[in-house]
Design a protein around this motif. Structure first.
Motif, PDB file in Angstrom:
ATOM      1  N   UNK A  88       2.553 -68.807 -43.292  1.00  6.47           N
ATOM      2  CA  UNK A  88       3.466 -69.674 -44.041  1.00  6.47           C
ATOM      3  C   UNK A  88       2.657 -70.861 -44.567  1.00  6.47           C
ATOM      4  N   UNK A  89       2.746 -71.090 -45.873  1.00  2.77           N
ATOM      5  CA  UNK A  89       2.027 -72.176 -46.530  1.00  2.77           C
ATOM      6  C   UNK A  89       2.448 -73.510 -45.909  1.00  2.77           C
ATOM      7  N   UNK A  90       1.482 -74.292 -45.412  1.00  4.72           N
ATOM      8  CA  UNK A  90       1.777 -75.564 -44.764  1.00  4.72           C
ATOM      9  C   UNK A  90       2.274 -76.619 -45.746  1.00  4.72           C
ATOM     10  N   UNK A  91       2.017 -76.434 -47.040  1.00  5.13           N
ATOM     11  CA  UNK A  91       2.448 -77.419 -48.030  1.00  5.13           C
ATOM     12  C   UNK A  91       3.814 -77.083 -48.623  1.00  5.13           C
ATOM     13  N   UNK A  92       4.062 -75.798 -48.868  1.00  6.30           N
ATOM     14  CA  UNK A  92       5.287 -75.423 -49.588  1.00  6.30           C
ATOM     15  C   UNK A  92       6.312 -74.700 -48.725  1.00  6.30           C
ATOM     16  N   UNK A  93       5.888 -74.163 -47.577  1.00  7.99           N
ATOM     17  CA  UNK A  93       6.792 -73.383 -46.735  1.00  7.99           C
ATOM     18  C   UNK A  93       6.996 -71.958 -47.224  1.00  7.99           C
ATOM     19  N   UNK A  94       6.320 -71.594 -48.315  1.00  5.53           N
ATOM     20  CA  UNK A  94       6.402 -70.237 -48.867  1.00  5.53           C
ATOM     21  C   UNK A  94       5.451 -69.313 -48.098  1.00  5.53           C
ATOM     22  N   UNK A  95       5.708 -68.001 -48.115  1.00  4.89           N
ATOM     23  CA  UNK A  95       4.757 -67.063 -47.489  1.00  4.89           C
ATOM     24  C   UNK A  95       3.402 -67.105 -48.210  1.00  4.89           C
ATOM     25  N   UNK A  96       2.339 -67.012 -47.426  1.00  2.00           N
ATOM     26  CA  UNK A  96       0.998 -66.933 -48.002  1.00  2.00           C
ATOM     27  C   UNK A  96       0.771 -65.496 -48.462  1.00  2.00           C
ATOM     28  N   UNK A 101      -4.534 -63.777 -46.956  1.00  2.00           N
ATOM     29  CA  UNK A 101      -4.712 -63.726 -45.500  1.00  2.00           C
ATOM     30  C   UNK A 101      -5.698 -62.636 -45.099  1.00  2.00           C
ATOM     31  N   UNK A 102      -5.700 -61.543 -45.847  1.00  2.00           N
ATOM     32  CA  UNK A 102      -6.661 -60.467 -45.568  1.00  2.00           C
ATOM     33  C   UNK A 102      -8.089 -60.973 -45.804  1.00  2.00           C
ATOM     34  N   UNK A 103      -8.262 -61.725 -46.893  1.00  2.43           N
ATOM     35  CA  UNK A 103      -9.592 -62.243 -47.232  1.00  2.43           C
ATOM     36  C   UNK A 103      -9.978 -63.430 -46.356  1.00  2.43           C
ATOM     37  N   UNK A 104      -8.996 -64.262 -46.004  1.00  4.24           N
ATOM     38  CA  UNK A 104      -9.252 -65.481 -45.235  1.00  4.24           C
ATOM     39  C   UNK A 104      -8.150 -65.626 -44.181  1.00  4.24           C
ATOM     40  N   UNK A 110      -1.480 -71.184 -49.702  1.00  4.38           N
ATOM     41  CA  UNK A 110      -1.801 -70.360 -50.871  1.00  4.38           C
ATOM     42  C   UNK A 110      -2.736 -71.175 -51.750  1.00  4.38           C
ATOM     43  N   UNK A 111      -3.331 -70.539 -52.717  1.00  2.00           N
ATOM     44  CA  UNK A 111      -4.126 -71.263 -53.703  1.00  2.00           C
ATOM     45  C   UNK A 111      -3.122 -71.854 -54.678  1.00  2.00           C
ATOM     46  N   UNK A 112      -3.121 -73.159 -54.794  1.00  2.00           N
ATOM     47  CA  UNK A 112      -2.177 -73.834 -55.700  1.00  2.00           C
ATOM     48  C   UNK A 112      -2.889 -74.240 -56.973  1.00  2.00           C
ATOM     49  N   UNK A 113      -2.287 -73.918 -58.129  1.00  2.00           N
ATOM     50  CA  UNK A 113      -2.899 -74.389 -59.384  1.00  2.00           C
ATOM     51  C   UNK A 113      -2.851 -75.915 -59.440  1.00  2.00           C
ATOM     52  N   UNK A 114      -3.858 -76.490 -60.045  1.00  2.00           N
ATOM     53  CA  UNK A 114      -3.897 -77.945 -60.180  1.00  2.00           C
ATOM     54  C   UNK A 114      -2.791 -78.397 -61.126  1.00  2.00           C
TER      55      UNK A 114
END
Length: 117
Positions: A88-96, A101-104, A110-114
């Motif tokens: 669970x994304x610590x910033x948004x609460x959305x699933x990662x 997760x497989x890669x890291x 999640x990777x968030x766009x700027x």
């Protein structure tokens, strides 16, 4: 969503691997330090040798610091599995993203766009 049992097994294996590397490197640093003290008593020290040895020790300590940070991230990820917040994304609460997760497996977000300015 990633299978928590598989994630735990992978993280625990990585925990063991990194812990072993840290232990080996700590032993190497300790052995090198003991060897330096014995050598100082028996030979004259050339400044270039001293600089090279200092560089090697600093490099090993830097690697050790990096491994210890990696170990802390692995242990934090295992903690998130235990408390039900893994994946669970610590910033948004959305699933990662499962591919992230497989890669890291230690990913916290999640990777968030700027944000465009």
């Amino acid at each position: 969503r990633m299978d928590n049992d598989a994630a735990r097994a992978r993280l625990e294996a990585e925990n063991d691997r990194v812990s072993g590397l840290i232990s080996d490197l700590r032993d190497e640093v300790a052995d090198a330090t003991e060897g330096e003290h014995a050598e100082l008593a028996t030979r004259s020290q050339h400044p270039a040798d001293s600089g090279s040895e200092l560089f090697e020790k600093e490099k090993e300590l830097s690697i050790l610091e990096s491994l210890e940070a990696e170990l802390a991230e692995i242990q934090a990820a295992i903690g998130r599995i235990e408390n039900g917040t893994y994946g669970i994304d610590e910033e948004t609460g959305e699933p990662i993203d499962p591919a992230r997760l497989e890669a890291l497996p230690t990913a916290r977000t999640n990777v968030h766009p700027q944000n465009p300015r």
